[in-house]
Design a protein around this motif. Structure first.
Motif, PDB file in Angstrom:
ATOM      1  N   ASP A 194       0.834  -1.215   0.000  1.00 24.42           N
ATOM      2  CA  ASP A 194       0.000   0.000   0.000  1.00 24.42           C
ATOM      3  C   ASP A 194       0.865   1.261   0.000  1.00 24.42           C
ATOM      4  OD1 ASP A 194      -2.247  -1.563   0.034  1.00 24.42           O
ATOM      5  OD2 ASP A 194      -2.516  -1.451   2.220  1.00 24.42           O
ATOM      6  N   GLU A 195       1.966   1.237   0.783  1.00 22.75           N
ATOM      7  CA  GLU A 195       2.847   2.401   0.838  1.00 22.75           C
ATOM      8  C   GLU A 195       3.526   2.650  -0.506  1.00 22.75           C
ATOM      9  OE1 GLU A 195       5.588   1.885   3.997  1.00 22.75           O
ATOM     10  OE2 GLU A 195       4.079   2.055   5.586  1.00 22.75           O
ATOM     11  N   VAL A 196       3.963   1.564  -1.150  1.00 30.54           N
ATOM     12  CA  VAL A 196       4.596   1.691  -2.467  1.00 30.54           C
ATOM     13  C   VAL A 196       3.608   2.246  -3.484  1.00 30.54           C
ATOM     14  CG1 VAL A 196       5.580   0.418  -4.418  1.00 30.54           C
ATOM     15  CG2 VAL A 196       6.339  -0.085  -2.092  1.00 30.54           C
ATOM     16  N   LEU A 197       2.378   1.733  -3.443  1.00 25.64           N
ATOM     17  CA  LEU A 197       1.355   2.221  -4.368  1.00 25.64           C
ATOM     18  C   LEU A 197       1.054   3.700  -4.117  1.00 25.64           C
ATOM     19  CD1 LEU A 197      -1.143  -0.796  -4.442  1.00 25.64           C
ATOM     20  CD2 LEU A 197       0.426  -0.079  -6.249  1.00 25.64           C
ATOM     21  N   ASP A 198       1.019   4.082  -2.817  1.00 25.33           N
ATOM     22  CA  ASP A 198       0.794   5.496  -2.487  1.00 25.33           C
ATOM     23  C   ASP A 198       1.932   6.371  -2.998  1.00 25.33           C
ATOM     24  OD1 ASP A 198      -1.573   4.930  -1.257  1.00 25.33           O
ATOM     25  OD2 ASP A 198      -0.729   4.852   0.780  1.00 25.33           O
ATOM     26  N   LEU A 199       3.179   5.878  -2.838  1.00 21.59           N
ATOM     27  CA  LEU A 199       4.341   6.626  -3.325  1.00 21.59           C
ATOM     28  C   LEU A 199       4.305   6.773  -4.845  1.00 21.59           C
ATOM     29  CD1 LEU A 199       7.240   5.209  -1.111  1.00 21.59           C
ATOM     30  CD2 LEU A 199       6.317   7.523  -1.082  1.00 21.59           C
ATOM     31  N   LEU A 200       3.933   5.672  -5.530  1.00 19.80           N
ATOM     32  CA  LEU A 200       3.849   5.723  -6.988  1.00 19.80           C
ATOM     33  C   LEU A 200       2.770   6.701  -7.435  1.00 19.80           C
ATOM     34  CD1 LEU A 200       4.259   1.937  -7.920  1.00 19.80           C
ATOM     35  CD2 LEU A 200       5.913   3.781  -8.283  1.00 19.80           C
ATOM     36  N   ASP A 201       1.634   6.693  -6.730  1.00 20.28           N
ATOM     37  CA  ASP A 201       0.560   7.638  -7.064  1.00 20.28           C
ATOM     38  C   ASP A 201       1.011   9.080  -6.822  1.00 20.28           C
ATOM     39  OD1 ASP A 201      -1.123   5.596  -7.770  1.00 20.28           O
ATOM     40  OD2 ASP A 201      -2.145   5.503  -5.830  1.00 20.28           O
ATOM     41  N   THR A 202       1.711   9.290  -5.690  1.00 18.11           N
ATOM     42  CA  THR A 202       2.210  10.636  -5.380  1.00 18.11           C
ATOM     43  C   THR A 202       3.218  11.098  -6.420  1.00 18.11           C
ATOM     44  OG1 THR A 202       1.909  10.231  -3.012  1.00 18.11           O
ATOM     45  CG2 THR A 202       3.354  12.054  -3.640  1.00 18.11           C
ATOM     46  N   TYR A 203       4.127  10.201  -6.803  1.00 22.69           N
ATOM     47  CA  TYR A 203       5.141  10.540  -7.821  1.00 22.69           C
ATOM     48  C   TYR A 203       4.473  10.897  -9.145  1.00 22.69           C
ATOM     49  CZ  TYR A 203       8.953   9.958 -11.143  1.00 22.69           C
ATOM     50  OH  TYR A 203       9.861  10.152 -12.153  1.00 22.69           O
ATOM     51  N   SER A 204       3.478  10.081  -9.519  1.00 27.05           N
ATOM     52  CA  SER A 204       2.766  10.333 -10.771  1.00 27.05           C
ATOM     53  C   SER A 204       2.045  11.673 -10.734  1.00 27.05           C
ATOM     54  CB  SER A 204       1.765   9.200 -11.029  1.00 27.05           C
ATOM     55  OG  SER A 204       1.022   9.434 -12.201  1.00 27.05           O
ATOM     56  N   GLU A 205       1.421  11.964  -9.588  1.00 29.84           N
ATOM     57  CA  GLU A 205       0.720  13.249  -9.440  1.00 29.84           C
ATOM     58  C   GLU A 205       1.707  14.413  -9.497  1.00 29.84           C
ATOM     59  OE1 GLU A 205      -1.417  12.982  -5.826  1.00 29.84           O
ATOM     60  OE2 GLU A 205      -2.905  11.541  -6.579  1.00 29.84           O
ATOM     61  N   ASN A 206       2.870  14.250  -8.836  1.00 28.02           N
ATOM     62  CA  ASN A 206       3.878  15.310  -8.845  1.00 28.02           C
ATOM     63  C   ASN A 206       4.411  15.567 -10.249  1.00 28.02           C
ATOM     64  OD1 ASN A 206       3.697  15.741  -6.111  1.00 28.02           O
ATOM     65  ND2 ASN A 206       5.453  14.476  -5.578  1.00 28.02           N
ATOM     66  N   GLU A 207       4.672  14.496 -10.979  1.00 28.07           N
ATOM     67  CA  GLU A 207       5.166  14.640 -12.358  1.00 28.07           C
ATOM     68  C   GLU A 207       4.125  15.337 -13.233  1.00 28.07           C
ATOM     69  OE1 GLU A 207       8.237  13.858 -13.740  1.00 28.07           O
ATOM     70  OE2 GLU A 207       8.658  13.797 -11.593  1.00 28.07           O
ATOM     71  N   SER A 208       2.870  14.950 -13.034  1.00 24.95           N
ATOM     72  CA  SER A 208       1.791  15.575 -13.803  1.00 24.95           C
ATOM     73  C   SER A 208       1.669  17.052 -13.450  1.00 24.95           C
ATOM     74  CB  SER A 208       0.471  14.856 -13.517  1.00 24.95           C
ATOM     75  OG  SER A 208      -0.601  15.467 -14.194  1.00 24.95           O
ATOM     76  N   LEU A 209       1.814  17.362 -12.143  1.00 26.55           N
ATOM     77  CA  LEU A 209       1.727  18.747 -11.683  1.00 26.55           C
ATOM     78  C   LEU A 209       2.890  19.569 -12.231  1.00 26.55           C
ATOM     79  CD1 LEU A 209       0.248  20.799  -9.926  1.00 26.55           C
ATOM     80  CD2 LEU A 209       1.605  20.026  -7.974  1.00 26.55           C
ATOM     81  N   LYS A 210       4.114  18.987 -12.205  1.00 28.25           N
ATOM     82  CA  LYS A 210       5.288  19.682 -12.743  1.00 28.25           C
ATOM     83  C   LYS A 210       5.100  19.992 -14.225  1.00 28.25           C
ATOM     84  CE  LYS A 210       8.757  17.782  -9.567  1.00 28.25           C
ATOM     85  NZ  LYS A 210       9.930  16.876  -9.473  1.00 28.25           N
ATOM     86  N   LYS A 211       4.573  19.022 -14.948  1.00 31.63           N
ATOM     87  CA  LYS A 211       4.343  19.211 -16.376  1.00 31.63           C
ATOM     88  C   LYS A 211       3.331  20.330 -16.621  1.00 31.63           C
ATOM     89  CE  LYS A 211       3.015  16.732 -20.581  1.00 31.63           C
ATOM     90  NZ  LYS A 211       2.545  15.434 -21.144  1.00 31.63           N
ATOM     91  N   SER A 212       2.270  20.332 -15.811  1.00 34.43           N
ATOM     92  CA  SER A 212       1.240  21.369 -15.956  1.00 34.43           C
ATOM     93  C   SER A 212       1.806  22.746 -15.653  1.00 34.43           C
ATOM     94  CB  SER A 212       0.060  21.078 -15.017  1.00 34.43           C
ATOM     95  OG  SER A 212      -0.558  19.853 -15.332  1.00 34.43           O
ATOM     96  N   ILE A 213       2.625  22.839 -14.575  1.00 33.82           N
ATOM     97  CA  ILE A 213       3.235  24.121 -14.208  1.00 33.82           C
ATOM     98  C   ILE A 213       4.172  24.594 -15.304  1.00 33.82           C
ATOM     99  CG2 ILE A 213       4.836  25.236 -12.598  1.00 33.82           C
ATOM    100  CD1 ILE A 213       3.632  23.485 -10.394  1.00 33.82           C
TER     101      ILE A 213
END
Length: 276
Positions: free
Chosen positions: A64-83
């Protein structure tokens, strides 16, 4: 004799079974006794289950922690791209806005000097090594450019023609501290007009320099300065800037007037050449 013994054994066994069943019935009928018996067993069983299931729970938690980290990383990458995309779009909008303003100002200059020859063109070459010294436009002799034309951008004087070819024009900018201009100008206030010559640029003061004043008359801060056209070649009425200060000297021939330029010399996009 044997039959009698076997019959007794059966009777004893049946009696034992009956007693055992009665005892079980009594025990299960009495909930307190059941709890007393099953409680230790349940405790041991639950501890055993907890111990056995611990590795599985550990793996599940880690998953669950790994999946949460992967989701967070994906969200951060998406946010960086949007910014990043927003910054790019913001820069592009800012550039286009500045360019449109410069072009609109050029059109206003053309209207204001419609009785004279005007040519508007975009800057084609401006080296960072000579940013404040000169630049090149994409119009030349074939387009009607002459050596006596003055250059205007954002409503103010920025330079004069210094080199001319068939298809391009190089301008010497008024911010060129090594340049010589000799552009006649006029300074006006309520006391009257003062004429002089725009001769150079003071890089320390970031101001244009006017010398050779025609009269000993007081000049004030923010007095308007425009071209006078008294050389017989350049056009009169082009905004140069506003007086920022005047050097103190009793000798009028040594007096200098410092002027803040009207044009933004840091950012030049469209240029209008004005002449005859």
């Amino acid at each position: 004799m044997k039959k009698i013994r076997f019959s007794r054994v059966l009777t004893l066994g049946a009696t034992t079974i009956i007693i055992f069943l009665v005892l079980l019935f009594f025990i299960f009928r009495n909930s307190s006794i059941v709890k007393t018996i099953t409680s230790p067993i349940s405790g041991i069983t639950s501890k055993f289950d907890y111990f056995i299931s611990y590795p599985f729970r550990l793996v599940s938690s880690a998953k669950d922690e790994v999946l949460d980290l992967l989701d967070t990383y994906s969200e951060n990458e998406s946010l960086k791209k949007s910014i990043s995309e927003m910054k790019d779009q913001s820069s592009e909008v800012e550039y286009l806005t500045e360019e449109n303003q410069s072009l609109a100002s050029a059109l206003e200059i053309e209207d204001a000097f419609s009785s004279h020859k005007t040519l508007t063109s975009k800057v084609t070459v401006r080296s960072t090594l000579s940013w404040y010294d000169n630049l090149t436009m994409g119009v030349g002799k074939k387009d009607g450019v002459t050596s006596s034309m003055l250059a205007v951008s954002d409503g103010g004087l920025i330079g004069k023609v210094s080199d001319l070819s068939s298809s391009s024009t190089t301008l010497q900018l008024v911010s060129n501290s090594e340049g010589t201009y000799e552009i006649p100008v006029k300074m006006s206030n309520s006391a009257g007009d003062v004429y002089g010559i725009l001769t150079g640029y003071d890089s320390k003061k970031n101001a244009l320099v006017i010398e050779e004043l025609n009269i000993d008359r007081e000049l004030n801060k923010d007095d308007e300065v425009v071209t006078s056209g008294l050389d017989g070649k350049s056009i009169a009425g082009i905004s140069v800037g506003k007086v920022s200060s005047v050097s103190k000297s009793k000798d009028i021939s040594k007096r200098k007037v410092y002027v803040n330029p009207t044009a933004n010399l840091d950012s030049i996009s469209y240029i209008t050449l004005i002449g005859s």
